[in-house]
Write a protein that holds these residues in place. Structure first.
Motif, short mmCIF file in Angstrom:
data_model
loop_
_atom_site.label_atom_id
_atom_site.label_comp_id
_atom_site.label_asym_id
_atom_site.label_seq_id
_atom_site.Cartn_x
_atom_site.Cartn_y
_atom_site.Cartn_z
N PHE A 26 0.82 -1.21 0.00
CA PHE A 26 0.00 0.00 0.00
C PHE A 26 0.86 1.27 0.00
CE2 PHE A 26 -3.09 -3.04 1.86
CZ PHE A 26 -4.12 -2.84 0.97
N ARG A 27 1.90 1.26 0.85
CA ARG A 27 2.65 2.50 0.99
C ARG A 27 4.12 2.39 0.57
NH1 ARG A 27 1.71 6.78 3.03
NH2 ARG A 27 3.59 6.88 4.28
N PHE A 30 4.42 0.77 -3.66
CA PHE A 30 3.13 1.26 -4.17
C PHE A 30 3.14 1.45 -5.67
CE2 PHE A 30 4.47 5.43 -5.39
CZ PHE A 30 5.65 5.58 -4.67
N GLY A 31 4.26 1.14 -6.33
CA GLY A 31 4.40 1.51 -7.74
C GLY A 31 3.37 0.84 -8.64
N ASN A 32 3.34 1.36 -9.87
CA ASN A 32 2.50 0.79 -10.91
C ASN A 32 3.36 -0.24 -11.64
OD1 ASN A 32 1.11 0.35 -13.37
ND2 ASN A 32 0.16 2.37 -13.20
N SER A 35 5.33 0.48 -14.77
CA SER A 35 6.37 1.51 -14.85
C SER A 35 7.75 0.89 -14.94
CB SER A 35 6.33 2.41 -13.61
OG SER A 35 5.09 3.05 -13.48
N VAL A 36 8.70 1.59 -15.63
CA VAL A 36 10.05 1.02 -15.78
C VAL A 36 10.95 1.31 -14.59
CG1 VAL A 36 10.07 1.06 -18.30
CG2 VAL A 36 10.92 3.03 -17.06
N HIS A 37 10.60 2.29 -13.75
CA HIS A 37 11.52 2.70 -12.70
C HIS A 37 11.43 1.80 -11.46
CE1 HIS A 37 7.83 4.31 -11.22
NE2 HIS A 37 7.74 5.16 -12.22
N TRP A 38 12.24 2.14 -10.45
CA TRP A 38 12.31 1.31 -9.24
C TRP A 38 10.93 1.04 -8.64
CZ3 TRP A 38 10.30 4.15 -5.22
CH2 TRP A 38 10.42 5.54 -5.30
N ALA A 39 10.09 2.05 -8.63
CA ALA A 39 8.79 1.87 -7.98
C ALA A 39 7.95 0.82 -8.71
CB ALA A 39 8.04 3.20 -7.88
N ARG A 41 9.35 -1.59 -10.79
CA ARG A 41 10.05 -2.88 -10.78
C ARG A 41 9.83 -3.63 -9.47
NH1 ARG A 41 14.35 -0.11 -12.87
NH2 ARG A 41 15.38 -0.33 -10.88
N MET A 42 9.75 -2.86 -8.37
CA MET A 42 9.52 -3.47 -7.05
C MET A 42 8.29 -4.35 -7.03
SD MET A 42 9.75 -0.61 -4.15
CE MET A 42 11.16 -0.36 -3.11
N HIS A 238 -3.14 -2.55 -12.20
CA HIS A 238 -3.23 -3.73 -11.34
C HIS A 238 -3.53 -3.35 -9.90
CE1 HIS A 238 -0.87 -5.57 -14.65
NE2 HIS A 238 -1.56 -6.64 -14.31
N TYR C 5 10.15 10.18 -6.14
CA TYR C 5 9.05 9.67 -6.96
C TYR C 5 8.33 10.82 -7.64
CZ TYR C 5 5.06 6.91 -8.38
OH TYR C 5 4.09 6.28 -9.12
N THR C 11 0.64 6.47 -10.61
CA THR C 11 -0.03 5.98 -9.40
C THR C 11 0.58 6.70 -8.22
OG1 THR C 11 -0.90 4.00 -8.29
CG2 THR C 11 1.47 4.03 -8.74
N THR C 13 1.23 6.71 -3.76
CA THR C 13 1.28 5.87 -2.56
C THR C 13 -0.03 6.11 -1.79
OG1 THR C 13 2.55 5.30 -0.60
CG2 THR C 13 2.46 7.63 -1.18
N VAL C 14 -0.45 5.09 -1.07
CA VAL C 14 -1.66 5.25 -0.27
C VAL C 14 -1.34 6.17 0.91
CG1 VAL C 14 -3.32 4.02 1.20
CG2 VAL C 14 -2.57 3.02 -0.97
N LYS C 207 -5.14 0.97 -5.17
CA LYS C 207 -5.49 0.46 -6.50
C LYS C 207 -6.69 -0.48 -6.37
CE LYS C 207 -0.65 0.71 -7.82
NZ LYS C 207 -0.27 1.51 -6.61
N ASP C 315 16.54 6.56 -13.29
CA ASP C 315 16.27 5.55 -12.28
C ASP C 315 17.53 5.19 -11.52
OD1 ASP C 315 14.51 3.55 -11.08
OD2 ASP C 315 15.77 2.11 -12.13
#
Ligand SMILES: Cc1ncc(COP(=O)(O)O)c(C=O)c1O
Ligand SMILES: Cc1ncc(COP(=O)(O)O)c(C=O)c1O
Ligand code: FES
Ligand code: FES
Lengths: 388, 122, 388, 122
Positions: A26-27, A30-32, A35-39, A41-42, A238, C5, C11, C13-14, C207, C315
């Motif tokens: 959730f926090r 939280f990435g989409n 997306s290609v960046h760290w958020a 990829r996580m 997602h 970010y 997207t 963060t919550v 999401k 990134d």
């Protein structure tokens, strides 16, 4: 006050392991996932892990799993997506009179749009006649949609045999397995299904997530148009925490199912036998052979009493169950499932469903068996239909 | 979804039962719609001295039955005949929209019972 | 490593308050709001409270709010539901070339099913010509669908004026406000919209949840068939925690929006001016007047460099931004928005979007302004298109 | 989505640049599809002595360019001509499915450069 939850076919509490697995998404993560960046990829790995967990439970490949927002979406997608994709081949769909509204109302909608739908009847025990099913298949038939297990009675349909028939006639086969998952073994290969729907909140995952099994090579029109998520099969960002939770719930179901089946079966059987032997004028709804019902489901009619009033009195004792009576939804019609089984109208209005989870205990069953008879008696004394 | 008043009348319904030698009986509803309401009256000197009910129906059906008996008791027949379904629902602090049809039964059953009395005594 | 970010249009963060409000609804208050017992009653009030919170943000009545699973579902529902309900009146839909795929692909799908769609062009700044819009209306027109704010450029469309035109011609008006909510004031009465879509995960809710504003009296065909949830407008068990979260996020947006607009605007303007003044060969995409863009969005093309490679280098410095370049999604096409604006093909491939939230800081902007020029220079030196 | 090898070649690309007096130059791709790759060769005695590249493209495009130069250096022209796009992708431990078309460029650009050399020297 005691709180005894016996409405697990309506929804379940989220399992602690599931919630724990979801929380970081959730926090922190939280990435989409697109997306290609760290958020991004996580989280993309987490989605694929969950897909694998769902696939393992169903015995399919993870590429065949599409995440959706609920069981209803899965059913809409499976049926409308097939109808549109195969419209050139035919316009006939076969289903049953006892499906969930997500299937029935979708079929009724298609009827308004040029499709023909055969609604197979059931017998007094709520069972299908496979000869009827096979006889209904014509060269226009593009889809057979039969639920794995009925939500009201718990009846288990002969999915393997239906899959065989569908395969033999080269007709696509969809099954709404929302109630079967986690309660009986489900194997899409053995059952020869092409499309299968499950919903998270019935198996200890959160509300708002589900999955569609889509056999490789099954041509579908999209239901949710838009972005290219889910390999172009379902648009929309997602629901990462929901999907992670669904994955863990599927894994837990796979690991615990055998143990859980036996456990809830014992509690259910005890309640069933207890009610049938101590309360007069009670009728079991569904197949009399408990092996042909979900191990967790018991549906009984308490004659002379309308279901909602019974539920409200149960509720005052902390017992949460549900009623087939559609009074609860403000319609005057009794449950379409009871009607399809030819249950007498008063008995249809007086049906109550108890559905267990592995969180229930034997003490709870004892408590219900003690509290129930006086409630039934009191309500019967208010009823103009009851003669002592 | 139900008000406290509804829950009170539902869980402790007033005047449940039958009156042995009722001089007015009314019944409305039918099993297929899931509601049957039966009202028994004891009328003396044009006044409702006693009233009892039996109901097969949901929580709202039972609560409105209970409430209509409370409202009717002690009233003259003319007063009781102008008691509306709306008034019963209001006396319960309202009903959920989906349940308004249940409240449509309670006053009707009372009126049927009064008419039965009047038919027998005219 | 630093994590900055700047992809909040993809997207968010919550928000902590949102997550906190949601948590009790996973395990303790887990009931199905359609149930009559304690477990259901516990949560039905929470759904109605959230509906009220959404309604207050939009300035509508809570009965006009329908909860859905995401922005894409909202757009599919609004457009397909209108197309089917008004098919007898006409078959013409007007939209723009710069809508989100959830609108564009839905319209393309309808074109295959007998509808005619006018895709209004935009000028080089990404703006619509209202005379074009009005001229496109015919007696067959049943829907105008124009987004409130564009997700790539942040451009704000003249929704109030479009609402006026639609009302004058008695044509239904839908707006995809997914990017506008929480970033600019949105008032469905002032804007005279009939249908408006928002998505939770763009405003600090999770999401998997969104809402459709459906003006009272707007006739729609259902998109999700099945149970009678949402007053028969959308089937599927309510995503209770998601809906509770969406409600709180809408309330926070309403309370904080003025303060937040000004704050992100200041950061965005600083980054915009910093990049334009220190990096050569850069082009701003979107309207040059920053008042006509979302306060949080900056889209610039770094000439001679393909967007994804720029994002990957960002990134490595912990900076998360996104690219209009569709390379990231595996298509060879550059962004349809850049194309619609007539942006040169190399510049279209080299566009990058920075999108702020109130969690960003001025130090982060300073960091980006320091890190960015050498990255751009290094990638340009790899580019066959760049001549010193 | 990218392997470590891809990220390594992408973030530290080998042999970036131009060769002043290259005796073979190949270019493939075009701006509209978002990929342009240019390869410069220094060929001596039928052997690739030096190779450099310039690329406009995504992460995969840059990584495959870098890898193809590493694979080509020191090879004979015949050896280099049988270097496939597949081999380049494998040397990077694979590419995401959506990115396979980028790897289709790197070996092509190398082959173009060799052909350019052969055309000039035949
Ligand atoms: C303008 C716009 N519309 C619709 C959507 C789709 O929303 P969701 O991802 O919630 O389906 C998005 C975001 O992806 C968007 O930016
Ligand atoms: C058999 C069956 N199918 C479909 C559904 C719909 O699932 P959901 O509520 O997730 O949309 C349910 C549960 O409500 C169900 O019991
Ligand atoms: S008796 Fe059925 S809704 Fe009230
Ligand atoms: S260069 Fe466009 S995907 Fe690789």
């Amino acid at each position: 006050m005691k709180q005894i939850y016996l409405d697990n076919n309506a929804t379940t509490t989220v399992k602690p392991e599931v919630l724990e697995a979801m929380l970081p998404y959730f926090r922190e993560q939280f990435g989409n996932p697109s997306s290609v960046h760290w958020a991004g990829r996580m989280v993309s790995g987490a989605i694929e892990k969950a897909r694998e967990q769902v696939a393992q439970l169903l015995n399919c490949s993870s590429a065949e799993v599409v995440f959706v927002s609920c069981g209803s979406e899965g059913d809409n997608f499976a049926i409308k997506g097939t109808a549109e994709a195969l419209r050139h081949k035919g316009n006939h769909i076969i289903t049953t009179t006892v499906e969930h509204p997500a299937v029935l109302e979708t079929c009724e909608y298609l009827e308004k749009n040029g499709f023909e739908v055969t609604y197979l009847p059931v017998d007094k025990d709520g069972m299908l006649d496979l000869a009827d099913l096979e006889a209904a298949i014509s060269d226009q038939t593009i889809l057979i949609s039969v639920m794995w297990a009925n939500n009201e009675t718990g009846n288990l349909f002969p999915i393997n045999e239906i899959g065989e028939i569908a395969r033999r006639h080269k007709v696509r086969f969809h099954t709404d397995a929302v109630q079967a998952i986690g309660k009986v073994p489900v194997d899409v290969q053995a059952a020869k299904v092409d499309l299968l729907v499950l919903s998270g909140h019935k198996i200890g995952a959160p509300k708002g997530v589900g999955a569609l099994y889509l056999r490789r090579g099954t041509r579908m029109t999209r239901f949710m148009h838009g972005g290219h998520q889910e390999r172009n099969r379902r648009a929309g960002t997602h629901n990462v925490p929901g999907i992670v939770g669904l994955g863990v719930a599927c894994e837990l179901a796979r690991l615990n199912q055998e143990k859980d089946y036996a456990y809830v079966r014992r509690l259910r059987d005890k309640l069933e036998q207890g009610i049938l032997s101590t309360v007069p004028d009670v009728k079991l709804n569904g197949h009399p052979n408990p092996d042909l019902r979900l191990p967790n489901t018991l549906n009984v009619s308490f004659n002379f009493i309308e279901g909602e009033s019974l539920l409200l009195f149960f509720d005052m004792k902390g017992i949460a169950a549900s009623s087939g009576s559609a009074c609860t939804s403000g319609s005057l019609e009794p449950s379409h499932v009871m009607k399809a089984m030819g249950v007498d109208i008063v008995l249809a209005h007086s049906s109550v469903r108890f559905s267990f989870s592995a969180d229930n205990t034997e003490e709870e069953v004892d408590y219900i068996l003690a509290e129930l008879p006086p409630i039934v008696q009191r309500l019967r004394e208010m009823s103009p239909l009851y003669q002592r | 979804m139900y008000t406290e008043k509804v829950m009170d009348h539902f869980s402790n319904p007033r005047n449940v039962g039958e009156i042995e030698n009722a001089n007015g009986v009314g019944e409305v509803g039918n099993a297929s719609c899931g509601d049957i309401m039966k009202i028994f009256l004891k009328v003396e000197d044009n006044i409702i001295k006693d009233v009892k009910f039996k109901t097969f129906g949901c929580g709202a059906a039972i609560a409105t039955s209970s409430m209509v008996t409370e409202l009717a008791i002690g009233k003259t027949l003319e007063e009781a005949l102008v008691l509306t379904n709306q008034a019963v629902a209001e006396a319960l602090d309202g009903l959920p929209p989906a349940k308004m049809h249940c409240s449509n039964l309670a006053a009707d059953a009372l009126h049927e019972a009064i008419k039965d009395y009047q038919a027998k005594n005219s």
